[in-house]
Design a protein around this motif. Sequence first.
Motif, PDB file in Angstrom:
ATOM      1  N   GLN A  38       0.817  -1.215   0.000  1.00  0.00           N
ATOM      2  CA  GLN A  38       0.000   0.000   0.000  1.00  0.00           C
ATOM      3  C   GLN A  38       0.853   1.267   0.000  1.00  0.00           C
ATOM      4  O   GLN A  38       0.321   2.372   0.029  1.00  0.00           O
ATOM      5  CB  GLN A  38      -0.933   0.014   1.222  1.00  0.00           C
ATOM      6  N   GLY A  39       2.170   1.113   0.009  1.00  0.00           N
ATOM      7  CA  GLY A  39       3.067   2.262  -0.046  1.00  0.00           C
ATOM      8  C   GLY A  39       3.549   2.779   1.296  1.00  0.00           C
ATOM      9  O   GLY A  39       4.220   3.809   1.363  1.00  0.00           O
ATOM     10  N   TYR A  40       3.231   2.080   2.378  1.00  0.00           N
ATOM     11  CA  TYR A  40       3.719   2.482   3.693  1.00  0.00           C
ATOM     12  C   TYR A  40       5.201   2.143   3.803  1.00  0.00           C
ATOM     13  O   TYR A  40       5.664   1.146   3.245  1.00  0.00           O
ATOM     14  CB  TYR A  40       2.973   1.741   4.810  1.00  0.00           C
ATOM     15  N   ARG A  41       5.921   2.967   4.542  1.00  0.00           N
ATOM     16  CA  ARG A  41       7.331   2.684   4.815  1.00  0.00           C
ATOM     17  C   ARG A  41       7.428   2.194   6.256  1.00  0.00           C
ATOM     18  O   ARG A  41       7.069   2.908   7.197  1.00  0.00           O
ATOM     19  CB  ARG A  41       8.178   3.940   4.618  1.00  0.00           C
ATOM     20  N   PRO A  61       1.892   6.535   3.181  1.00  0.00           N
ATOM     21  CA  PRO A  61       2.323   7.032   1.872  1.00  0.00           C
ATOM     22  C   PRO A  61       1.819   8.454   1.620  1.00  0.00           C
ATOM     23  O   PRO A  61       0.654   8.759   1.878  1.00  0.00           O
ATOM     24  CB  PRO A  61       1.700   6.044   0.884  1.00  0.00           C
ATOM     25  N   GLY A  62       2.722   9.302   1.166  1.00  0.00           N
ATOM     26  CA  GLY A  62       2.349  10.670   0.834  1.00  0.00           C
ATOM     27  C   GLY A  62       2.007  11.537   2.030  1.00  0.00           C
ATOM     28  O   GLY A  62       1.461  12.620   1.875  1.00  0.00           O
TER      29      GLY A  62
END
Length: 140
Positions: A38-41, A61-62
Amino acid sequence: MKRPGDGRQESPSSTARPDNRNTGSRGEEIATSFLGQQGYRILERNFRCKGGELDIVARAPGERSLVFVEVKTRRDRSYGPPQLAVTPFKQRQISKAALTWLSRNHLHDSQARFDVIAILLEDGGRHSIEHIVNAFELAY
């Protein structure tokens, strides 16, 4: 339950714990993979301190927000959905651990939220996952 070779007794709850830990570890692996997709770091996993534990600390993310993620995994629904295990007491423990994490990382003024990822393990290695964003507020 009697252990072979010695006279000591083992309680049923102590024999169930390793299986529960395996279920929990598997759930955390699934959740980490899901968040990454999902784009999480992912910043940290399994942070422990005197006040409690954080399963996953991530950056959305973002966003500049930090996300403290509690992962609950079950093999069946006999005790209800996994997210019901995040009780007010558990929320206070997670909140204390989050404050400690923020302090240790000198991020006192950071925006943060608390999410829950509920995972139900199904037959054949499949699973269902529910990501509850802003599942609860900082609890004292």
